[in-house]
Design an enzyme around this catalytic site. Structure first.
Site, PDB file in Angstrom:
ATOM      1  N   CYS B  22      11.441 -78.904 -50.434  1.00  8.97           N
ATOM      2  CA  CYS B  22      10.416 -79.520 -49.512  1.00  8.97           C
ATOM      3  C   CYS B  22      10.162 -79.039 -48.315  1.00  8.97           C
ATOM      4  CB  CYS B  22      10.969 -81.110 -49.521  1.00  8.97           C
ATOM      5  SG  CYS B  22      10.029 -81.919 -48.336  1.00  8.97           S
ATOM      6  N   PRO B  23       9.298 -78.641 -47.813  1.00  7.79           N
ATOM      7  CA  PRO B  23       7.806 -79.057 -48.288  1.00  7.79           C
ATOM      8  C   PRO B  23       7.290 -78.095 -48.930  1.00  7.79           C
ATOM      9  CG  PRO B  23       7.581 -78.252 -45.875  1.00  7.79           C
ATOM     10  CD  PRO B  23       9.311 -77.825 -46.512  1.00  7.79           C
TER      11      PRO B  23
END
Lengths: 170, 86
Positions: B22-23
């Site tokens: 993430c992201p």
């Protein structure tokens, strides 16, 4: 309070504005530069409007001469990448070592650098507000900042944040 | 298109985010969907353990349709049908 927080589907109905995220980035260390940029990139990827207000030390993230060389504090940072007593953290070179370690972690995890995050978020039209008061206090001119920042005071940012669905101070 | 016949769906495009945290999977998925039309199907392969929560939330927020989630332990595969958003 409205019921807008729990719609059936996140995307707005026709004619409605997209969701909005308003962030305050108040810290200028390498480790603290990541969270606002990660959240901004994520929200923009969800189709949200995003604005980040860079204030006080957070303004370093927009500073041409500084944003590529943000550092991790080695002193008074018990959660830092290298566990060291403050007396060691105060030694010259300790900050550089802590910074190098964090950069190594990020690189090994395939995480983009701060300059890369800045480019990626701006490609998704994230608005960068530069705090006008910080610029005055810290003697930072518009030419000192990376291209395309909106210089704004607290009132302008609050006006933006007032119609945001999520507001966070980092 | 219903979730029941999702196993027979031929994705328009596949995005492999193996190794990304993430992201990045969500960011790459957003970029990939930009290049697709409404009704097109994106297949996303993830290894980030957060993806099981993130990709459905991503689809929900964008207004896309999550057709399928296949959790194979270390790898997760998702099928998303693009909605009317960008």
């Amino acid at each position: 309070m409205t019921t807008a927080a729990t719609p059936e589907v996140g995307t707005p109905e026709a004619g409605e504005r997209p969701r909005r995220l308003a962030l305050v980035a108040s810290k200028g260390t390498l480790d603290q530069a990541y969270p606002p940029l990660i959240l901004a990139l994520t929200a923009a990827s969800l189709g949200w409007q995003v604005g980040i207000y860079f204030t006080f030390y957070g303004l370093d993230i927009l500073h041409k001469d500084r944003f590529e060389s943000l550092k991790v504090a080695s002193l008074a940072n018990p959660a830092g990448p290298i566990q060291m007593p403050n007396i060691v953290g105060a030694i010259p070179g300790a900050t550089a070592m802590a910074t190098k370690t964090m950069k190594k972690w990020m690189d090994a995890a395939g995480m983009p650098t701060i300059p890369e995050f800045i480019d990626m978020t701006r490609d998704l039209d994230v608005t960068f507000f530069a705090c006008a008061t910080t610029m005055g206090v810290m003697n930072v001119s518009e030419d000192d900042l990376i291209e395309g920042c909106d210089i704004a005071g607290a009132a302008a940012f609050l006006d933006y944040a007032a119609s945001a669905d999520v507001q966070l101070f980092i | 298109m219903t979730k029941d016949n999702a196993s027979r769906i031929e994705p328009t495009e596949t995005l492999d985010t193996s190794g990304m945290l993430c992201p990045l999977p969500v960011y790459k998925a957003g970029l990939a969907l930009k290049g697709l039309k409404q009704g097109d199907v994106l297949r996303i392969i993830c290894t980030d353990p957060g993806s099981l929560a993130d990709i459905p939330a991503f689809a929900h927020q964008r207004g896309d349709v999550l057709l399928k989630v296949d959790d194979q332990g270390t790898t997760q595969t998702f099928l998303i049908e693009k909605g009317s958003g960008s």
